[in-house]
Design an enzyme around this catalytic site. Structure first.
Site, PDB file in Angstrom:
ATOM      1  CB  SER A   1     -33.073  -1.286   8.642  1.00 25.30           C
ATOM      2  OG  SER A   1     -33.823  -0.962   7.427  1.00 25.30           O
ATOM      3  CE  LYS A   2     -31.756  -8.790   4.709  1.00 22.14           C
ATOM      4  NZ  LYS A   2     -32.504  -9.173   5.557  1.00 22.14           N
ATOM      5  NE  ARG A   3     -37.839  -0.313   6.380  1.00 26.21           N
ATOM      6  CZ  ARG A   3     -37.508   0.918   7.644  1.00 26.21           C
ATOM      7  NH1 ARG A   3     -37.476   1.944   7.208  1.00 26.21           N
ATOM      8  NH2 ARG A   3     -36.708   0.593   8.908  1.00 26.21           N
TER       9      ARG A   3
END
Ligand code: GLU
Length: 481
Positions: free
Chosen positions: A257-259
């Site tokens: 994910s973008k995290r």
């Protein structure tokens, strides 16, 4: 006649195009190309709160840079911009009215506070959180009254009227037969208070009107599919063929994910990954050929790709594989092409690449040693800048034997013409060794230090070949005492 293959990539302009999005776009593109179909780009911009300025441009640019061409969509020269959902509101409104009239959708007047309370209560009771259907059975009269009270139509949404006891069965080309019970699905909002449709409604209507034959999209949409099927059925339309692509996972199998970082295509291009490597890498995130081959050009992918070989299990995003592919393409794509891609890095360092012959030779050698384009500079600097010489190396050069070698060599070089340098220089090295009776490192170190700044590095003929005679003579002269 069989139906024309028409597929679409339908990103929401909520940020930069990431590698997962690029994979969805690529698979759609490959499938369309392979089947002589059409690939559409549709911008799903109905969520105004998540709209990010500049993201449409980034999506379009990234696809262009990767060479994923669409047949219909925004920003093509000489074409209007047909596929921005925000420009198609009338069509959605028309069908919302149709759904309400056919008792497939209803107005909902619940306030945000009410919905929050509803959710909290359900959470406390460990129930699935979903809309409890409060407005589902309002009388026509009540609805009329409530609508009359609303100023500018801002106080209501429209929800789909999901049957409570239906089981949705559908076939997915990747997942096989899927069944999902309607009691797990809430009465999804289809028209928001701001008058914009939600993704679910707009996507179904557009897919229908754009005659989409296959929907290839991320697995995260699998559980929304019954909502879409419900809309197709309610509007009397035939659903497309469903193809849900596997999730992208980190090497520890957690969801990518973008995290976890900036996975945008523009970031990877900027880091010095080639489009050829990015395409090849994302192509294998969920698809493989029968013989598990790893390296493909875009054209090869077009002829090899098939939906049957998509995989069900999550696709591991392993950056070391991308690095390996990138190194492969840097070494094997045409030299002129790689040289052109490297130019900006040289310009940034004020290295003068105007001697094209020398520049190509430098790139030809340095590209063997790098994984990402910007690294080229550290393997090329010595051919453009005077390198600092360590005291130890200076001592080597000052030795009597070294000076003999340098003098002999510089005189001999003056007599070599530019043609056929490599072989001639190789002969020179041998003759020098014989005439002076100096060999091994006593011969090579002083020459390499003078030409290259270090005793270890490329062989002498290669150095002379890259620098050219004139520059070698100048360099060696500087070390003569
Ligand atoms: N707008 C949706 C997204 O960005 C598209 C999903 C779909 O392809 O149906 O994920």
């Amino acid at each position: 006649m069989s139906q024309e293959i028409r597929v679409r990539f339908a990103p929401s302009p909520t940020g930069l195009l990431h590698l997962g999005g690029a994979r969805t776009a690529l698979y759609n593109y490959l499938f369309a190309k392979k089947s002589n179909g059409k690939f559409l780009l549709r911008i799903e911009d109905t969520d105004r709160t998540r709209y990010v300025e500049g993201s449409v441009e980034n999506l379009v640019d990234s696809l262009n840079e990767l060479g994923i061409e669409y047949d219909e969509g925004p920003f093509r020269e000489g074409e209007s911009k047909p596929y921005f959902q925000s420009e198609r509101l009338d069509i959605y409104h028309k069908h919302v009215q149709e759904l309400i009239a056919n008792d497939k959708a209803y107005y909902c007047f619940c306030s945000k506070e009410e919905l929050d309370q509803m959710r909290e209560k359900q959470q406390q009771n460990n129930e699935t959180t979903k809309y409890n259907g409060k407005c589902k059975n309002l009388s026509e009269e009540e609805v009329k009254n409530r609508l009359g009270q609303e100023s500018g139509g801002n106080g209501y949404v429209v929800r789909m009227k999901m049957p409570s006891d239906k089981i949705f069965y559908f076939e997915d080309l990747v997942r096989g037969s899927v069944q999902i019970a309607s009691d797990q699905i809430e009465d999804q909002v289809i028209l928001k208070a701001d008058g914009f449709p939600t993704y679910h409604l707009a996507a179904v209507i557009d897919d229908h009107y754009m005659k989409i034959s296959h929907v290839l999209r991320g697995e995260e949409w699998l559980y929304s599919t019954p909502k879409h099927i419900f809309l197709y059925e309610s509007l009397g339309w035939t659903p497309p063929i469903w193809v849900h692509l596997p999730l992208l996972l980190n090497t520890d199998r957690s969801k990518l994910s973008k995290r976890h970082g900036d996975f945008s295509v523009s970031n990877y291009l900027q880091m010095g990954y080639l489009k050829e490597a990015i395409i090849n890498f994302v192509a294998l995130l969920g698809w493989h050929s029968a013989d598990d081959r790893e390296l493909y050009t875009l054209d090869e992918l077009i002829s090899e790709f098939s939906l049957e070989r998509l995989t069900k299990s999550g696709a591991i995003f392993d950056i070391t594989k991308l690095d390996w592919m990138n190194g492969h393409y840097i070494r094997n794509l045409p030299l002129e092409y790689i040289a052109e891609l490297c130019k900006p890095y040289f310009t940034k360092e004020s290295m003068d690449t105007s001697d094209e012959t020398k520049y190509l030779k430098v790139i030809n050698r340095a590209r063997d040693q790098i994984t990402k384009l910007p690294e080229i500079i550290e393997h090329a600097r010595m051919f453009y800048e005077e390198m600092p010489i360590s005291e130890e190396n200076m001592e080597i050069v000052r030795q009597e034997g070294s000076q003999l070698v340098l003098k002999w060599f510089v005189e001999a070089l003056n007599e070599v013409d530019r043609a056929n340098t490599k072989e001639k220089v190789s002969d020179l090295v041998n003759t020098c060794s014989k005439e002076l009776n100096i060999k091994g490192k006593n011969l090579f170190f002083p020459l390499r230090i003078a030409l290259y700044g270090d005793c270890h590095g490329p062989d002498i003929p290669m150095l002379v070949d890259i620098f050219g005679i004139r520059e070698c003579v100048e360099k060696i002269n500087k070390f003569l005492v």
